[in-house]
Write a protein that holds these residues in place. Sequence first.
Motif, PDB file in Angstrom:
ATOM      1  N   LEU A 189     -14.790   5.451 -11.082  1.00 43.43           N
ATOM      2  CA  LEU A 189     -13.370   5.855 -10.570  1.00 43.43           C
ATOM      3  C   LEU A 189     -12.411   6.264 -11.784  1.00 43.43           C
ATOM      4  O   LEU A 189     -12.566   6.425 -12.926  1.00 43.43           O
ATOM      5  N   PHE A 210      -5.153   4.618  -2.610  1.00 44.90           N
ATOM      6  CA  PHE A 210      -6.377   4.707  -2.703  1.00 44.90           C
ATOM      7  C   PHE A 210      -6.692   6.144  -2.290  1.00 44.90           C
ATOM      8  O   PHE A 210      -6.566   6.402  -1.120  1.00 44.90           O
ATOM      9  N   ARG A 220       0.688  -1.220  -0.035  1.00 51.01           N
ATOM     10  CA  ARG A 220       0.002  -0.118  -0.103  1.00 51.01           C
ATOM     11  C   ARG A 220       0.780   1.242   0.067  1.00 51.01           C
ATOM     12  O   ARG A 220       1.858   1.327   0.522  1.00 51.01           O
ATOM     13  N   ILE A 266      -5.711   4.685  -7.162  1.00 48.88           N
ATOM     14  CA  ILE A 266      -7.290   4.912  -7.646  1.00 48.88           C
ATOM     15  C   ILE A 266      -8.022   5.820  -7.034  1.00 48.88           C
ATOM     16  O   ILE A 266      -7.982   5.655  -5.482  1.00 48.88           O
ATOM     17  N   ARG A 267      -8.391   6.809  -7.589  1.00 45.24           N
ATOM     18  CA  ARG A 267      -9.521   7.847  -7.106  1.00 45.24           C
ATOM     19  C   ARG A 267     -10.878   7.511  -7.229  1.00 45.24           C
ATOM     20  O   ARG A 267     -11.448   7.346  -8.488  1.00 45.24           O
ATOM     21  N   ALA A 268     -11.536   7.112  -6.151  1.00 45.23           N
ATOM     22  CA  ALA A 268     -13.162   6.750  -6.239  1.00 45.23           C
ATOM     23  C   ALA A 268     -13.808   8.173  -6.571  1.00 45.23           C
ATOM     24  O   ALA A 268     -13.615   9.043  -5.843  1.00 45.23           O
ATOM     25  N   LEU A 319     -12.163  -2.065  -3.012  1.00 44.80           N
ATOM     26  CA  LEU A 319     -10.803  -1.697  -3.895  1.00 44.80           C
ATOM     27  C   LEU A 319      -9.474  -2.226  -3.460  1.00 44.80           C
ATOM     28  O   LEU A 319      -8.764  -2.870  -4.263  1.00 44.80           O
ATOM     29  N   ARG A 320      -9.265  -2.092  -2.170  1.00 49.78           N
ATOM     30  CA  ARG A 320      -8.107  -3.067  -1.700  1.00 49.78           C
ATOM     31  C   ARG A 320      -8.232  -4.780  -1.942  1.00 49.78           C
ATOM     32  O   ARG A 320      -7.036  -5.200  -2.371  1.00 49.78           O
ATOM     33  N   LYS A 367     -13.313   1.628   0.004  1.00 50.22           N
ATOM     34  CA  LYS A 367     -11.569   1.406   0.371  1.00 50.22           C
ATOM     35  C   LYS A 367     -11.500  -0.398   0.371  1.00 50.22           C
ATOM     36  O   LYS A 367     -10.633  -0.651  -0.317  1.00 50.22           O
TER      37      LYS A 367
END
Length: 115
Positions: free
Chosen positions: A29, A45, A7, A83-85, A64-65, A61
């Motif tokens: 996203l 993220f 991460r 990654i931008r949600a 996405l993880r 989150k």
Amino acid sequence: MLPAHFRMSSAADFQSVMRQGTRSGRPTLIVYLKQTGNAQSMAGFAVSRAVGGAVIRNRVKRRLRAIMADLLPTLPDGTAVVIRALPKSASSDYQALCRDVKDAVAAAQRKAVLA
């Protein structure tokens, strides 16, 4: 679950990938991808308050993880992904979110090769 050592946590790393990396967007996203000189790939993220309250943001989150835990080993070594949600990710189901992440990462990879 994506192990902690994969991460991204440094603000400088996030800025570097978002400013210098290739970008690919989907309705839920935006993916930023950059090839770094590091030996291992990393993912970060960004889920803002626009997505929803704390419970919703944390759910996005976690999803996405989990998606990136499966996808990151398939990427070349040294790949950094942010990654931008977007707000639509809160109402998206897991399969749709997974499809959007995979499509956006693949598109960003193609752009990176062409650049």
